[in-house]
Design a protein around this motif. Structure first.
Motif, PDB file in Angstrom:
ATOM      1  N   ARG A  31       0.822  -1.216   0.000  1.00 44.35           N
ATOM      2  CA  ARG A  31       0.000   0.000   0.000  1.00 44.35           C
ATOM      3  C   ARG A  31       0.855   1.264   0.000  1.00 44.35           C
ATOM      4  N   THR A  37      -3.225  -0.016  -3.690  1.00 41.69           N
ATOM      5  CA  THR A  37      -4.162   0.174  -2.585  1.00 41.69           C
ATOM      6  C   THR A  37      -5.423  -0.673  -2.716  1.00 41.69           C
ATOM      7  N   GLY A  38      -5.460  -1.546  -3.707  1.00 42.44           N
ATOM      8  CA  GLY A  38      -6.605  -2.460  -3.797  1.00 42.44           C
ATOM      9  C   GLY A  38      -6.632  -3.434  -2.629  1.00 42.44           C
ATOM     10  N   VAL A  83      -4.850  -7.893  -6.236  1.00 40.87           N
ATOM     11  CA  VAL A  83      -6.073  -7.671  -7.020  1.00 40.87           C
ATOM     12  C   VAL A  83      -5.775  -6.871  -8.284  1.00 40.87           C
ATOM     13  N   GLN A  97     -13.528 -11.713 -10.975  1.00 40.48           N
ATOM     14  CA  GLN A  97     -13.981 -10.321 -10.858  1.00 40.48           C
ATOM     15  C   GLN A  97     -15.299 -10.118 -11.583  1.00 40.48           C
ATOM     16  N   THR A 106     -21.097  -7.175  -4.621  1.00 41.33           N
ATOM     17  CA  THR A 106     -20.381  -6.094  -3.954  1.00 41.33           C
ATOM     18  C   THR A 106     -21.378  -5.058  -3.472  1.00 41.33           C
ATOM     19  N   GLN A 107     -21.158  -4.583  -2.268  1.00 40.26           N
ATOM     20  CA  GLN A 107     -21.949  -3.439  -1.801  1.00 40.26           C
ATOM     21  C   GLN A 107     -20.997  -2.306  -1.456  1.00 40.26           C
ATOM     22  N   CYS A 108     -20.416  -2.351  -0.235  1.00 40.93           N
ATOM     23  CA  CYS A 108     -19.467  -1.272   0.044  1.00 40.93           C
ATOM     24  C   CYS A 108     -18.155  -1.508  -0.686  1.00 40.93           C
ATOM     25  N   PHE A 110     -15.358  -2.881   0.169  1.00 40.37           N
ATOM     26  CA  PHE A 110     -14.073  -2.858   0.862  1.00 40.37           C
ATOM     27  C   PHE A 110     -13.495  -4.260   1.040  1.00 40.37           C
ATOM     28  N   THR A 112     -14.184  -6.674  -1.035  1.00 39.41           N
ATOM     29  CA  THR A 112     -14.257  -7.362  -2.322  1.00 39.41           C
ATOM     30  C   THR A 112     -12.907  -7.813  -2.878  1.00 39.41           C
TER      31      THR A 112
ATOM     32  N   ARG B  16     -26.882  -2.493 -11.867  1.00 34.82           N
ATOM     33  CA  ARG B  16     -25.795  -2.904 -10.973  1.00 34.82           C
ATOM     34  C   ARG B  16     -25.250  -1.697 -10.201  1.00 34.82           C
ATOM     35  N   HIS B  17     -24.685  -1.968  -9.044  1.00 32.58           N
ATOM     36  CA  HIS B  17     -24.048  -0.914  -8.243  1.00 32.58           C
ATOM     37  C   HIS B  17     -23.051  -0.156  -9.117  1.00 32.58           C
ATOM     38  N   ALA B  20     -19.430  -1.243  -8.911  1.00 31.72           N
ATOM     39  CA  ALA B  20     -19.102  -2.677  -8.900  1.00 31.72           C
ATOM     40  C   ALA B  20     -17.774  -2.952  -9.602  1.00 31.72           C
ATOM     41  N   HIS B  23     -15.042  -1.856  -7.383  1.00 33.05           N
ATOM     42  CA  HIS B  23     -14.886  -2.736  -6.222  1.00 33.05           C
ATOM     43  C   HIS B  23     -14.065  -3.974  -6.583  1.00 33.05           C
ATOM     44  N   VAL B  24     -14.443  -4.636  -7.669  1.00 35.27           N
ATOM     45  CA  VAL B  24     -13.808  -5.931  -7.960  1.00 35.27           C
ATOM     46  C   VAL B  24     -12.379  -5.762  -8.481  1.00 35.27           C
ATOM     47  N   SER B  25     -12.088  -4.592  -9.030  1.00 35.19           N
ATOM     48  CA  SER B  25     -10.740  -4.374  -9.555  1.00 35.19           C
ATOM     49  C   SER B  25      -9.808  -3.763  -8.523  1.00 35.19           C
ATOM     50  N   GLY B  26     -10.379  -3.339  -7.393  1.00 34.73           N
ATOM     51  CA  GLY B  26      -9.559  -2.657  -6.390  1.00 34.73           C
ATOM     52  C   GLY B  26      -9.322  -1.196  -6.722  1.00 34.73           C
ATOM     53  N   ALA B  28     -11.724   1.201  -6.817  1.00 32.87           N
ATOM     54  CA  ALA B  28     -12.583   2.113  -6.054  1.00 32.87           C
ATOM     55  C   ALA B  28     -11.739   2.705  -4.919  1.00 32.87           C
ATOM     56  N   TYR B  30     -11.042   4.423  -1.469  1.00 35.10           N
ATOM     57  CA  TYR B  30     -11.512   4.724  -0.115  1.00 35.10           C
ATOM     58  C   TYR B  30     -10.541   5.759   0.467  1.00 35.10           C
ATOM     59  N   ASP B  33      -6.932   5.128   0.687  1.00 31.53           N
ATOM     60  CA  ASP B  33      -6.245   4.899  -0.588  1.00 31.53           C
ATOM     61  C   ASP B  33      -5.877   6.208  -1.283  1.00 31.53           C
ATOM     62  N   GLY B 233     -16.527   2.293   3.331  1.00 29.43           N
ATOM     63  CA  GLY B 233     -16.458   0.833   3.309  1.00 29.43           C
ATOM     64  C   GLY B 233     -17.354   0.276   4.388  1.00 29.43           C
ATOM     65  N   GLY B 479     -22.307   1.774   0.429  1.00 31.64           N
ATOM     66  CA  GLY B 479     -22.415   0.430  -0.124  1.00 31.64           C
ATOM     67  C   GLY B 479     -23.851   0.059  -0.417  1.00 31.64           C
TER      68      GLY B 479
END
Lengths: 467, 770
Positions: A31, A37-38, A83, A97, A106-108, A110, A112, B16-17, B20, B23-26, B28, B30, B33, B233, B479
């Motif tokens: 990080r 930072t993923g 990731v 993915q 996925t929601q928030c 974090f 994921t 979809r969110h 999304a 999120h899945v790729s990292g 997003a 926060y 970050d 998050g 979320g």
């Protein structure tokens, strides 16, 4: 010894870290130094899985690990995927993915990336899409938003994706540091005992899943850390006619197939220790050496009457597992001495081995009570019982009064009437966050009832796992 | 799997969110970050180890000597007012003179590195004088220690009615607290600007409150503090008032050091220092007839507020307003107590007192049903609110939208409840050790903040000349899918695809004076505000279109990304370009306030809720009667979402809330030692559900054809909190399983959470004769 940089392959690119604190965690390095930072910090204690990455060492497959507990020098010689490296070079997402996104998993978000990495390792392992295995693969990842249903569904549908090659082994070093503090990773037993003798105050690090917490939570900063992981002799697993021998650096994951074959109940219990992320790094010898009263393997090793082979520059000696632990977090280990191997005798004909773990959550929880029993029943009579409990005293402890009350008697329900008195004679457990004194005493006695039912062909399920 | 059924995706589609892919790729981002300015510092807190202790002195010398340490603050350094209480005053950001709970922040350090900050924090020496501490609700009740006056909600004459009732039962039951355990811990970054301005990035559900808190601490006008949050998050109520503590301390350090400061709490500090769901002690005295009809109830709900008021009075008020759940109780008194203890201040948590209030009445009905040896569902059905009569709540609000019998009926039919019950009973008959239990629960949950003032929202919409839309509103994304839902509403207003609408970070500089994103109200309030803004712009666009093609405004229609005037049409972007060229504004704010609501806090009467939302669940569990271990085997959920704005997002809320509620009632146990120190301050000791804990059979349905009878945004209903209470079915099923080891009619005494310790004790009590 070769000194130098920590070398590994990160998302396909070779990396050499010339100077590193021996206690820098992989997570912080990713990080802060690499701005990858993923990978997230959710707890820094190896319980939430937001920091999950996948690693492969020479010749091995991809394994999920907790980057929060792993020290950077432990990566030396490995390939690493985070990731950010999961997708294709053109930015195409990896199937895990896509599956997560398309399942509304996925929601928030974090947690994921950690889930994606755990699923990646699961997929690369080539396991069938069985719900039990999925839960096992996901037990090290917590999600607070989704309720998991869509994540599990994504896990069921993933096209595993093409196997990802870990790449050629990278030349591994044996000593790393930042000038004043060092991380030593000797690759022979002689070197290990020599450096351990030279640094009697050093940390002896197996997988680091316990000592890593001392780094992240208690800010422990030892001057010298000595890793056992590179020593081939300590990584060996030997199956002989009369014993299973696990080297001192054998991880839970590596031991599992052998435990499953020799002592299925031991294997089932080990699957409830930590998570795959933890079991991929943590070692059985480490679990014994930290001598925690709530360790899950010590009761098993003691009930099975395992022998612990110790080695130091001064020579070798063998003690019983029971005799190895001398008190709360105290053992017979002398400065500079390490566990070379644990020798677990196979069961004789007619002998049973049974182990139980009680905790608030089935997966990845620390035991309120753990119990292990080796017993022999002949003609309806209990002729042998070695009963060890964790969570009941300041150390793993033998239930001597229980054994005395039961051995030599018919192994029936009525033999257990009033067994509470013997349990109370053996143990005075504490009240703590995991359970009350009263619960521990009652459950410890009731586990003997479960044991009796399970070893005498109980007609109905006596455990929830059987449902 | 959620492919749009129509080419254009607006309201009611399972879009979809919006994050999304991030999120899945990292990718997003926060707060932790975000790239920091090169001169940024890292911070750490010093927490009280004592539940109650006077601070004789704080010695910072050793801490300040740690290389890299730049600044330290204690309460004495605060240039403004040491009070960040959102509604009620008396909430210091840093303990002043006395620490009132173990975990109370007393000082903070900023340093060049996080390592140095944490090392220094550990070296701060506080001279403590320990004081007597109140550590439980019982002790607080005995000492009459409260953070706020009692709230009493009453109707009729409960004493007289209790005296006249043919049957009378009384009892006591407790539900535990709950840590939010958002995966992203509390964090803030404060960046000092020109002329003492302060820019704050905060993981908060309530940017305006953070703005106010920082302004108070620094003695600044609100206009000099800007607070921004793109996403959290997870939050669940835990970042409503608690985020202000973190942001406030970060801002203090930034002010003192004159440099940007990031304060990210390690998980242990997060769990020790910030508030949780309120545990409640419940005492009841209920009068009923022989058929189980409730005639009178005297109920005491005593919540553990912790050391300060924070949001507790509102939480207690919501507990009172949900202690009726779906049931008509003619003569009733509910007393809500806000007990002051030397624990961390308990705070908002999904449901906000509603779960505890409903827990109380469901426990009472379960006791009643067992006492009368009647099925719980039968007793409930005899007590449901009526549609024409018996339809007024104890707080005087008429239940106008009662569909509880429809909801429970649909659920019961869809799962063949009698067949299910027979299968459970048959299993138990042949299984001496493992026992199953089955229960349902109906839920009626009131939507709106209990405090009417808070039910307002603002939004800001810009249409650009290419037809893309920039949307901003006061709601925050944690979320729950708020951003995509509100974007869908705006897309629907313009009849464009939701992909044309870009939602940006929530900022106090864009939409001012906002309420927390809480009380399930996010899409209700912000959706309406955004709709108002979009409709204003659309009205102007209509005029331009009408003028351009010489048609009456009433004949201009929007559809599928185009705008039509009789036989002519323009794309939405072409019309936007035309508006610009004719110097017509394409930007508007929008505002919304919920109609109809009012509340008299002095008498606990009024119409606090715009409407109710309904749901029902059935759950099957198995317990091990030797060990108290537990598994949830099946759950069937039916939830009213009105005309759902986004069924996929709503399903995620329902499932997630249910599992979170299950955690509250089963494995999530907060444990304090006898000195008031929390022993469960990390995931190694505090056990939220994992994937295996989710019932292997887990079905969720949204109630079909159920538009909100009130004029909410596109007739949808709020969904964030209500389904959490569906998890009461799990707790009631555990009680059912426990009851199976005893004779019919045996009383089950089981508090929540139903840990193995509590389940085994309950089994032994029932076996021992109740």
């Amino acid at each position: 010894m070769i000194k130098g940089a920590v070398r590994f392959r990160l998302n396909g690119q070779e990396v050499a870290v010339e100077r590193t604190s021996p206690t820098a965690t992989v997570l912080d390095w990713l990080r802060e130094t690499r701005h990858l930072t993923g990978t997230k910090e959710g707890c820094a204690e190896g319980d939430c899985g937001a920091c999950t990455i996948a690693i492969a060492s020479a010749g091995g497959g991809w394994r999920a690990v907790n980057s929060c507990l792993m020290l950077l020098p432990q990566l030396d010689g490995c390939s690493v995927v985070t990731v950010e490296g999961l997708g294709g070079p053109d930015g195409t997402p990896h199937p895990v993915q896509t599956a997560l996104a398309e399942s509304d998993a996925t929601q928030c978000g974090f947690c994921t990336p950690g889930f994606a990495m755990a699923m990646f390792a699961y997929g690369q392992g080539g396991e069938p899409a069985d719900d039990g295995l999925i839960h096992e693969a996901l037990a090290g990842n917590l999600c607070r938003c989704t309720g998991y249903r869509p994540i599990v569904e994504a896990c069921r549908i993933i096209a595993v994706g093409a196997p990802v090659a870990a790449g050629d082994p990278i030349r591994a070093g044996t000593a790393f540091g930042d000038g004043s503090r060092r991380f030593l990773a000797p690759d022979t037993l002689d070197e290990l005992t020599a450096v351990a003798a030279a640094h009697p105050d050093a940390w002896i690090l197996g997988g680091g899943t316990d000592l890593g917490i001392a780094v992240t939570k208690r800010r422990a900063r030892p001057d010298v850390v000595i890793s056992t992981a590179r020593v081939p002799e300590l990584r060996r697993i030997e199956t002989t006619g009369d014993a299973l021998v696990l080297g001192g650096a054998v991880t839970y994951s590596a031991a599992l197939p052998h435990l499953d074959a020799a002592f299925p109940a031991f294997g089932a219990l080990v699957r409830r220790i930590g998570s795959r992320q933890i079991r991929n790094l943590g070692t059985i010898a480490g679990n014994l050496a930290n001598a925690s009263p709530i360790g899950d393997t010590p009761p098993c090793l003691m009930a099975l009457d395992a022998a612990v082979e110790l080695v130091s520059a001064a020579g070798r000696r063998t003690v019983s597992a029971d005799g190895f632990v001398t008190g709360y977090r105290r053992t017979v280990l002398r400065p500079g001495e390490v566990i070379a191997a644990i020798r677990i005798p196979r069961l004789a004909a007619g002998q049973h081995f049974v182990a139980y773990k009680l905790s608030k959550r089935f997966d990845q929880d620390i035991s309120a009570v753990v119990a292990a029993f080796r017993l022999t029943v002949a003609d309806g009579v209990l002729t042998e019982l070695r009963a060890y409990y964790g969570g009941m005293a300041a150390t793993t402890a033998r239930a001597a009064a229980v054994e005395a009350a039961l051995v030599g008697r018919p192994w029936t329900v009525s033999a257990l009437a009033g067994i509470e008195a013997a349990v109370a004679q053996d143990f005075s457990p504490i009240d703590d966050q995991r359970a009350t004194t009263k619960y521990r005493l009652a459950a410890a006695a009731n586990l003997l009832r479960r044991l009796q039912m399970e070893t005498c062909d109980a007609p109905a399920p006596v455990r929830l796992e059987a449902l | 799997m959620n492919a749009p059924t129509s080419p254009r995706r607006g309201a009611h589609a399972s879009v979809r969110h919006d994050s999304a892919a991030g999120h899945v790729s990292g990718r997003a981002v926060y707060l932790d970050d975000m790239p920091l300015p090169t001169n940024a510092l890292h911070a750490a807190l010093v927490l009280s180890p004592h539940a109650h202790a006077r601070i004789r002195a704080i010695d910072l010398a050793a801490a300040l000597e740690v290389p890299g340490v730049v600044a330290a603050v204690t309460a004495g350094d605060i240039p403004g007012v040491n009070d960040i209480g959102p509604i009620l005053k008396g909430e210091p950001a840093l303990a002043e003179g006395v620490a009132e709970y173990a975990g109370h922040p007393v000082a903070a350090i900023a340093a060049e590195t996080l390592e140095a900050a944490r090392e220094a924090a550990a070296l701060v020496a506080v001279d403590w004088e320990e004081l007597p501490a109140v550590l439980s609700v019982e002790e607080a009740l005995a000492a009459e220690s409260f953070v706020a006056p009692p709230q009493v909600m009453a109707r009729g004459n409960p004493e007289a009615a209790l005296g006249l009732a043919p049957l009378r039962l009384s009892g006591e039951v407790r539900c535990g607290g709950q840590d939010h355990f958002y995966l992203e811990g509390q964090i803030a970054i404060a960046v000092p600007g020109e002329d003492r301005d302060m820019q704050v990035y905060s993981s908060t559900q309530h940017p305006t409150e953070v703005q106010h808190g920082v302004a108070h601490l620094l003695g600044l006008p609100f206009a000099q503090v800007t607070v921004e949050v793109r996403r959290m998050g997870g939050a669940f109520g835990g970042k409503e008032s608690q985020a202000t503590i973190i942001a406030g301390i970060a801002a203090l350090l930034a002010w003192k050091a004159g440099r940007p400061v990031k304060l990210r709490l390690p998980r242990d500090d997060d769990m020790l220092a910030t508030g949780k769901r309120h545990p409640f002690l419940i005492r009841y005295d209920v009068g009923l007839d022989a058929d189980g009809r409730l005639l009178a109830l005297d109920l005491v709900l005593a919540g553990d507020a912790g050391n300060i008021a924070d949001l507790t009075p509102a939480v207690v008020a919501r507990a009172l307003c949900h202690s009726d759940n779906c049931y008509w109780i003619p003569d009733i008194r509910v007393t809500g107590l806000a007990c002051k203890t030397n624990k961390v201040s308990n705070t908002a948590f999904r449901g906000f007192g509603g779960p505890q209030g409903m827990f109380a009445i469901e426990a009472i009905l379960d006791d009643v049903a067992r006492h009368l040896k009647l099925p719980l569902d039968t007793v409930r059905a005899r007590n449901f609110y009526g549609v024409e009569a018996n339809n007024v709540t104890p707080y005087g609000m008429t239940v106008e939208d009662n569909i509880i019998e429809r909801v429970t009926g649909e659920l019961a039919r869809s799962v063949d409840l009698p067949g299910w019950r027979a299968a459970v009973d048959a299993f138990n008959a042949s299984s001496p050790v493992v026992k199953k239990g089955l229960a349902t629960v109906p839920v009626k949950f009131g939507i709106s903040f209990n405090l009417p003032t808070l039910n307002q929202a603002g939004a800001l919409v810009h249409v650009y000349t290419d037809g893309s839309v920039h949307l901003n509103h006061g709601g925050t994304e944690m979320g729950q899918g708020l951003f995509v839902k509100v974007a869908q509403v705006v897309a629907e207003a313009f009849k464009i695809d939701v992909d044309r609408v870009r939602v940006s970070a929530t900022s106090t500089a864009k939409v001012p004076n906002t309420s927390a994103t809480a009380a399930s109200s996010g899409s209700d309030l912000n959706g309406m505000a955004a709709l108002a803004a979009a409709e204003t712009i659309r009205g102007r666009m209509v005029e331009v279109m009408a003028e351009r093609f010489g048609v009456p405004a009433g004949e201009v229609t929007f559809d599928d990304g185009r705008v039509f005037a009789r036989n002519e049409s323009l794309s939405f972007g072409e019309l936007a370009q035309l508006c610009w060229s004719r110097r017509v504004s394409l930007s508007s704010t929008g505002f919304y306030r919920t109609p109809k609501i009012h509340w008299d806090a002095a008498t606990c009467t009024g119409r606090p809720f715009f409407y109710f939302t309904y749901g029902a669940a059935a759950a099957e569990v198995a317990i091990d009667t030797l060990t108290g271990e537990l598994r949830v085997l099946r759950a069937e959920l039916l939830q009213d979402c009105g005309n759902s704005l986004n069924p996929a997002i709503d399903r995620g809320q329902i499932e997630g809330a249910f599992v979170q509620g299950m955690g509250w009632l089963t494995s999530e146990e907060l444990w304090w030692d006898d000195r008031g120190r929390l022993g469960t301050h990390g995931p190694s000791t505090y056990k939220i559900p994992g994937s295996r804990d989710v019932p292997p059979v887990f079905n969720t349905r949204l109630l079909a054809d159920a538009p909100n009878r009130e004029a909410t945004v596109m007739r949808s209903k709020a969904v964030g909190e209500p389904p959490l209470m569906l998890a009461l079915s799990v707790w009631l099923a555990i009680r059912d399983a426990v009851a199976s080891v005893g004779p019919p009619g045996a009383k089950v005494e089981l508090d929540a959470p139903a840990t193995p310790t509590r389940v085994l004790a309950a089994v032994e009590r029932v076996r021992g004769g109740g």
